[in-house]
Scaffold this motif. Sequence first.
Motif, short mmCIF file in Angstrom:
data_model
loop_
_atom_site.label_atom_id
_atom_site.label_comp_id
_atom_site.label_asym_id
_atom_site.label_seq_id
_atom_site.Cartn_x
_atom_site.Cartn_y
_atom_site.Cartn_z
N TRP A 326 43.56 39.97 38.82
CA TRP A 326 42.96 40.33 40.02
C TRP A 326 42.03 41.37 39.71
N GLY A 327 40.94 41.35 40.54
CA GLY A 327 39.91 42.59 40.19
C GLY A 327 39.30 42.96 41.51
N GLY A 328 38.62 44.07 41.24
CA GLY A 328 37.75 44.55 42.25
C GLY A 328 38.39 45.74 42.87
N GLY A 329 39.15 46.47 42.06
CA GLY A 329 39.91 47.66 42.44
C GLY A 329 41.23 47.25 43.25
N LYS A 330 41.71 48.13 44.27
CA LYS A 330 42.99 47.93 45.03
C LYS A 330 42.62 47.28 46.50
N ASP A 331 41.41 46.67 46.60
CA ASP A 331 41.23 45.86 47.88
C ASP A 331 41.73 44.36 47.72
N ASP A 332 41.93 44.03 46.66
CA ASP A 332 42.40 42.61 46.30
C ASP A 332 41.53 41.58 46.65
#
Length: 719
Positions: A326-332
């Motif tokens: 998973w990428g892009g921080g905590k916004d999933d």
Amino acid sequence: MADVIPMDEIRATASCLGIDISQVDLNSIRLPPGEDLGIESNDEDLHDDDPLEFDAAFGNIIVVDNLPLVPKEKFEKLEGVIRKIYCQIGVIKEDGLWMPVDSDTQKTLGYCFIEYNTPQEAELAREKTHNYKLDRSHIFAVNVFAEIEKFMKVPDEWASPDIKPYTPGENLQQWLMDEKARDQFVIRSGSDTEVLWNDARHLKPEPVYKRSFWTERFVQWSPLGTYLATVHRQGAAVWGGAGTFNKLMRYAHPQVELIDFSPGERFLVTYSSHEPSNPNDSHRVILNIFDVRTGKVMRDFKGSADEFAVGGPGGVTGVSWPVFRWGGGKDDKYFARIGKNVISVYETETFTLIDKKSIKVENVMDFSWSPTDPILALFVPELGSGNQPARVSLIGIPSKEELRQKNLFNVSDCKMYWQSNGDYLAVKVDRYTKTKKSTYTGFELFRIKERDIPIEVLELENKNDKIIAFAWEPRGHRFAVIHGDSPRPDISFYSMHTAHHTGRVSKLTTLKGKQANALYWSPAGRFIILAGLKGFNGQLEFYNVDELETMATAEHFMATDIEWDPTGRYVATSVTSVHEMENGFNIWSFNGKLLYRILKDHFFQFLWRPRPPSFLSPEKEEEIAKNLKKYSKKYEAEDQDVSLLLSEQDREKRKMLKDEWDRWVDEWKKLYEEEKLERQRLRDGEASGEEEEYEAKEVEVEELLDVAEGVVSLDYGQE
């Protein structure tokens, strides 16, 4: 209504009139409304109000509407397109796809029926392809055939639904409101799973919840600590609540083996591997991605284990775990997987590939996401016997634009380490020497947040030193490296800042000859544990990197695991059941003081409950740090009260032990007095039992043990 006329009479009347009744189309006769003119109907048993009955077996059939209307010559092509879409979801029965055709126009009617082997496949097909966009003019409307009865009962006039009063749900973050600011942890031993508070002030854990046979494999906290997941043969489940642990949702996935949450807890990935019927085939892998709150399957992936075994260390049956990163921080927002010569990046709005295609990267071996930004770092080894160098590339998502690239020569291996804030990327590069008989190691350090992403090369003073461990300071600019040869390697600390130049890496210090093979930074930074696990039998050194000094050294014999609590105040070291003895865990303070020890037979797991990020701004955190003495007065007073309470409890405990001893002595004295006369009788009237008041006398007693008779010969001649 007219009287009923028998059919024989009608035929006779027609014959008299010269009419051949067999040539008359009775279906074309239109009767006045409400009249049958004496003609009996053979369908009087049908009434409009009678409910239609549907076979329960129709649950495995779906109806796909809004298909293109095509003539016969395009019929086969359309059927092929539909089969390609729906065969990916499940097995379509033989002759299980039927597309009706208009008898007049010889064109399809715009819908079709598809029959699967199971209702589960039909339901999954409906979920996956409802509103599927075939092209601009054709968006699928998919329903399960068994639901048609429900649609037929929809009233003609709309009626507003009943508005139910709002009922607030449980506060799943209630545990964060603990007045003592304690943290929770979960342990598994034997068949029991327990959640406990770490009550370090009272030097013991406080029970929260305990359950036997709660899970069949393992338990796992979600990344923000909201849920506790359990794994069972039928699937996975998540638990939580304000005061206890209630089952919040189930995720059906038979024989599930592994699970993985997305960083923001929106999605749960489940994995299972199934043995093939043919021993020559590879295992079949099934992956489901669930919405955590609703339990709905957002997308599933199926295939052979070989398809999921590319990149990273082996998991189960050779599959790299986690398969999806998973990428892009905590916004999933994004997740990706590596394949042969491709990296497939999906976005979670539609769970489809970005731009409907993967990123083609020939011979790509590994990739990793920035922890905070939608940036991919990927490693490609050398190609063509070194004619094409290895490289590390940074790619922005969703643009797929290459942000930075570094070519690397004579590379044997490469590992990537992101700093927790995504500020830096360290690439450990193992290179061949000129003779190709040995390797040496260096680091490529990327400054991600700076303009043009500058790269700095770091080489150890001794290039031939083996790198045993590397770790970034969380939310900081320092890192530690264990290098050299066992059993006493060196440990060096570096900073990405210097006093006069913030853009250059500098060495802070090197600790010589340490019994360590693992590094464990505090989540708050500053402190680190230099640990010697496995062959070093649990050697622990608590080190202050700010002051560059050792705070304490200790040992937890045979320790297998070390984990800081999420605040960085306490550390747990544990011995799991891989060792038969000393199973259990120790809780230490950040500076190496042993607070308490718990022994548990057949101990399997210890996991601190994660905390979500603080809502405080950096400015507020800085203000609290500056005025810590003011805030700490309250807690110092509480600590003093607890200390006094513990002292009082300790005194009470000692007093209780002394009283118990006195009672025991009194009981024996009483018994001694009760048996005094009996002792005197046994001593032939002597009243005293004191040994020094007796006169010792020696008495010889002769006892005949045996008598033997025999003849003894004497030889007088020898005299």
